[in-house]
Design a protein around this motif. Structure first.
Motif, PDB file in Angstrom:
ATOM      1  N   UNK A  55       0.835  -1.202   0.000  1.00  0.00           N
ATOM      2  CA  UNK A  55       0.000   0.000   0.000  1.00  0.00           C
ATOM      3  C   UNK A  55       0.875   1.260   0.000  1.00  0.00           C
ATOM      4  N   UNK A  56       1.691   1.368  -1.029  1.00  0.00           N
ATOM      5  CA  UNK A  56       2.581   2.519  -1.142  1.00  0.00           C
ATOM      6  C   UNK A  56       1.885   3.725  -1.733  1.00  0.00           C
ATOM      7  N   UNK A  57       2.684   4.719  -2.123  1.00  0.00           N
ATOM      8  CA  UNK A  57       2.130   5.940  -2.701  1.00  0.00           C
ATOM      9  C   UNK A  57       1.387   5.618  -4.008  1.00  0.00           C
ATOM     10  N   UNK A  58       0.294   6.350  -4.235  1.00  0.00           N
ATOM     11  CA  UNK A  58      -0.642   5.996  -5.309  1.00  0.00           C
ATOM     12  C   UNK A  58      -0.460   6.862  -6.544  1.00  0.00           C
ATOM     13  N   UNK A  59      -0.353   6.210  -7.689  1.00  0.00           N
ATOM     14  CA  UNK A  59      -0.381   6.880  -8.979  1.00  0.00           C
ATOM     15  C   UNK A  59      -1.778   6.692  -9.569  1.00  0.00           C
ATOM     16  N   UNK A  60      -2.461   7.778  -9.834  1.00  0.00           N
ATOM     17  CA  UNK A  60      -3.800   7.718 -10.420  1.00  0.00           C
ATOM     18  C   UNK A  60      -3.653   7.621 -11.934  1.00  0.00           C
ATOM     19  N   UNK A  61      -4.148   6.523 -12.500  1.00  0.00           N
ATOM     20  CA  UNK A  61      -3.900   6.229 -13.904  1.00  0.00           C
ATOM     21  C   UNK A  61      -4.993   6.680 -14.849  1.00  0.00           C
ATOM     22  N   UNK A  62      -4.755   6.438 -16.135  1.00  0.00           N
ATOM     23  CA  UNK A  62      -5.693   6.855 -17.175  1.00  0.00           C
ATOM     24  C   UNK A  62      -7.057   6.181 -17.021  1.00  0.00           C
ATOM     25  N   UNK A  63      -7.068   4.940 -16.518  1.00  0.00           N
ATOM     26  CA  UNK A  63      -8.339   4.229 -16.369  1.00  0.00           C
ATOM     27  C   UNK A  63      -9.244   4.906 -15.344  1.00  0.00           C
ATOM     28  N   UNK A  64      -8.641   5.563 -14.372  1.00  0.00           N
ATOM     29  CA  UNK A  64      -9.409   6.331 -13.386  1.00  0.00           C
ATOM     30  C   UNK A  64     -10.161   7.472 -14.074  1.00  0.00           C
ATOM     31  N   UNK A  65      -9.431   8.260 -14.856  1.00  0.00           N
ATOM     32  CA  UNK A  65     -10.043   9.409 -15.511  1.00  0.00           C
ATOM     33  C   UNK A  65     -11.098   8.969 -16.536  1.00  0.00           C
ATOM     34  N   UNK A  66     -10.842   7.865 -17.212  1.00  0.00           N
ATOM     35  CA  UNK A  66     -11.827   7.369 -18.183  1.00  0.00           C
ATOM     36  C   UNK A  66     -13.112   6.956 -17.482  1.00  0.00           C
ATOM     37  N   UNK A  67     -12.993   6.277 -16.334  1.00  0.00           N
ATOM     38  CA  UNK A  67     -14.197   5.894 -15.583  1.00  0.00           C
ATOM     39  C   UNK A  67     -14.992   7.119 -15.175  1.00  0.00           C
ATOM     40  N   UNK A  68     -14.298   8.139 -14.707  1.00  0.00           N
ATOM     41  CA  UNK A  68     -14.952   9.366 -14.250  1.00  0.00           C
ATOM     42  C   UNK A  68     -15.637  10.097 -15.401  1.00  0.00           C
ATOM     43  N   UNK A  69     -14.905  10.346 -16.464  1.00  0.00           N
ATOM     44  CA  UNK A  69     -15.459  11.153 -17.554  1.00  0.00           C
ATOM     45  C   UNK A  69     -16.542  10.398 -18.324  1.00  0.00           C
ATOM     46  N   UNK A  70     -16.362   9.087 -18.508  1.00  0.00           N
ATOM     47  CA  UNK A  70     -17.390   8.307 -19.201  1.00  0.00           C
ATOM     48  C   UNK A  70     -18.686   8.267 -18.401  1.00  0.00           C
ATOM     49  N   UNK A  71     -18.578   8.133 -17.092  1.00  0.00           N
ATOM     50  CA  UNK A  71     -19.774   8.066 -16.234  1.00  0.00           C
ATOM     51  C   UNK A  71     -20.608   9.331 -16.386  1.00  0.00           C
ATOM     52  N   UNK A  72     -19.978  10.484 -16.269  1.00  0.00           N
ATOM     53  CA  UNK A  72     -20.743  11.733 -16.309  1.00  0.00           C
ATOM     54  C   UNK A  72     -21.208  12.065 -17.729  1.00  0.00           C
ATOM     55  N   UNK A  83      -7.827  16.366 -18.647  1.00  0.00           N
ATOM     56  CA  UNK A  83      -6.947  17.524 -18.459  1.00  0.00           C
ATOM     57  C   UNK A  83      -7.574  18.597 -17.580  1.00  0.00           C
ATOM     58  N   UNK A  84      -8.887  18.518 -17.369  1.00  0.00           N
ATOM     59  CA  UNK A  84      -9.594  19.517 -16.552  1.00  0.00           C
ATOM     60  C   UNK A  84      -9.792  19.066 -15.101  1.00  0.00           C
ATOM     61  N   UNK A  85      -9.305  17.877 -14.752  1.00  0.00           N
ATOM     62  CA  UNK A  85      -9.618  17.257 -13.463  1.00  0.00           C
ATOM     63  C   UNK A  85      -8.427  17.319 -12.504  1.00  0.00           C
ATOM     64  N   UNK A  86      -8.732  17.667 -11.265  1.00  0.00           N
ATOM     65  CA  UNK A  86      -7.783  17.554 -10.154  1.00  0.00           C
ATOM     66  C   UNK A  86      -8.399  16.598  -9.142  1.00  0.00           C
ATOM     67  N   UNK A  87      -7.707  15.540  -8.792  1.00  0.00           N
ATOM     68  CA  UNK A  87      -8.220  14.649  -7.744  1.00  0.00           C
ATOM     69  C   UNK A  87      -7.707  15.106  -6.388  1.00  0.00           C
ATOM     70  N   UNK A  88      -8.483  14.811  -5.366  1.00  0.00           N
ATOM     71  CA  UNK A  88      -8.104  15.169  -4.002  1.00  0.00           C
ATOM     72  C   UNK A  88      -8.832  14.235  -3.038  1.00  0.00           C
ATOM     73  N   UNK A  89      -8.701  14.499  -1.747  1.00  0.00           N
ATOM     74  CA  UNK A  89      -9.175  13.550  -0.740  1.00  0.00           C
ATOM     75  C   UNK A  89     -10.638  13.715  -0.350  1.00  0.00           C
ATOM     76  N   UNK A  90     -11.291  14.770  -0.776  1.00  0.00           N
ATOM     77  CA  UNK A  90     -12.691  14.949  -0.410  1.00  0.00           C
ATOM     78  C   UNK A  90     -13.226  16.260  -0.926  1.00  0.00           C
ATOM     79  N   UNK A  91     -14.541  16.407  -0.931  1.00  0.00           N
ATOM     80  CA  UNK A  91     -15.160  17.631  -1.431  1.00  0.00           C
ATOM     81  C   UNK A  91     -14.902  18.809  -0.496  1.00  0.00           C
TER      82      UNK A  91
END
Length: 387
Positions: A55-72, A83-91
């Motif tokens: 459970x080391x440091x996390x790299x957020x990959x392309x599949x993450x962004x595809x899941x997010x953008x495809x869903x919406x 390119x418009x997205x910043x991930x973070x720990x909470x709203x």
């Protein structure tokens, strides 16, 4: 028996909702997390990640962004790209960072009260001023009411020379409104006319009731900054994952800098896996079943309150799982009533004053129906007695 009737025992598991009291007899229907297990597809994804064992440091990959953008894009017609997205720990950390980035200390930030309590703290903690544009109450009958936006008040708030931002709650907590296209277009037009940028918190966007449709504010206003997370809909708040959508590259750069200054730029290994699993066909199927169960819980709540507490009308719930109840007829201030109900009736609710509106309480109906029935019986029995 429904999947949602079989909720696990949460007391003794380090649950903020259940364990933040020493009284084991209290039923908590306050803080906004659900008592249901998340979707099986999410549990399976997390199990696979745990079995990896590192459970080391996390790299957020392309599949993450595809899941997010495809869903919406597919579910809501809301189109943005990675390119418009910043991930973070909470709203909430996102809102704080956005205010830090875009609102100089001493400037004004608009809120539409009553509204989510962390809006107030996020504004104050960044040295800014709270500018209220209160919602207007609309009584429907003796048992129910709703809210509408007061556009004259919003215009006045925007016209103040030091106002720079508006925090929009879409859908609205605790008013239960699912804002429509026309309302959001008016917000856009008023704010643009005065140079006020809108920041939209859309954490409850999936939790709409039958007949109501979530309208992404970013599809109405291309200058907006939008905060998204699967945490409310899939009951994964403890996994700490959220996204900020910033179409303006200069705004994104400023917000990203603030995210790093606030040290909320890293996420744990489980949040991205949960998001990808949530925003899947299996996750969507589970979500629709959840919404059906919440709808039945809402009907039960509405009918119970109308029958047993006719002097305590409740909002029409268009979205969220958080009914807002008028308890002014008790003659007791809401924070005092919260404490009395917790101590005497053994049911824990939220006092309305924390949302900027005295005389109300907020309920959380996202629990098994037998738990909800017992909690409402305790609530109603006590208020019947004191009245």
């Amino acid at each position: 028996m429904s999947y949602f009737d079989e909720a696990p025992v949460r007391r003794g598991t380090g649950s903020y909702k259940w364990d933040d009291t020493d009284d084991a007899d209290v039923i908590p229907i306050w803080v906004a997390d659900m008592d249901f297990r998340t979707a099986p597809v999410v549990i399976d994804a997390l199990r696979r990640r745990v079995e990896h064992g590192v459970f080391g440091y996390t790299l957020v990959g392309d599949d993450y962004y595809k899941s997010l953008t495809d869903w919406f894009a597919n579910r809501h017609g809301y189109h943005f790209d990675a390119t418009q997205v910043i991930y973070t720990s909470g709203v909430v950390p996102a809102l704080s960072a956005i205010i830090k980035a875009l609102a100089p200390a001493g400037s004004g930030v608009i809120v539409q009260t009553p509204v989510y309590n962390c809006f107030f703290s996020s504004i104050r903690n960044n040295g800014c001023k709270i500018i209220e544009a209160p919602l207007q109450r609309v009584d429907i009958d003796s048992h129910s009411f709703t809210y509408r936006m007061d556009f004259e008040a919003l215009e006045q708030a925007c016209s103040q020379p030091d106002t720079v931002l508006m925090l929009l709650c879409n859908p609205h907590n605790p008013a239960g409104r699912c804002w429509n296209d026309e309302e959001l277009e008016k917000v856009r037009d008023i704010c643009k006319a005065h140079g006020v940028r809108v920041i939209s918190d859309e954490i409850h966007c999936e939790l709409t009731m039958p007949g109501f449709r979530y309208v992404p504010y970013g599809s109405i206003d291309s200058d907006a900054v939008v905060c998204l997370s699967p945490s409310k809909a899939f009951n994964t708040a403890g996994l700490q994952i959220a996204n900020i959508v910033c179409p303006d590259s200069n705004v994104k750069e400023a917000v990203n800098k603030a995210i790093n200054i606030n040290e909320v730029c890293d996420v744990n290994p489980f949040g991205p896996e949960a998001l990808k699993a949530s925003y899947s066909p299996e996750g969507e199927k589970w979500l629709e079943s959840l919404k059906e169960y919440l709808w039945e819980n809402w009907l039960y709540t509405r009918d119970t309150l109308a029958k047993r507490l006719p002097g305590c009308p409740v909002t029409v719930l268009e979205a969220t799982y958080l009914p807002w109840v008028d308890v002014k007829s008790t003659g007791i201030e809401s924070h005092t009533l919260e404490e009395i109900l917790k101590k005497e009736a053994k049911v824990w609710v939220n006092a309305g004053d924390m949302y900027g509106k005295e005389g109300f309480i907020r309920l959380n109906i996202a629990c098994p129906r037998h738990t909800l029935a017992e909690a409402l019986d305790r609530l109603c029995s006590y208020i019947e007695k004191i009245r």
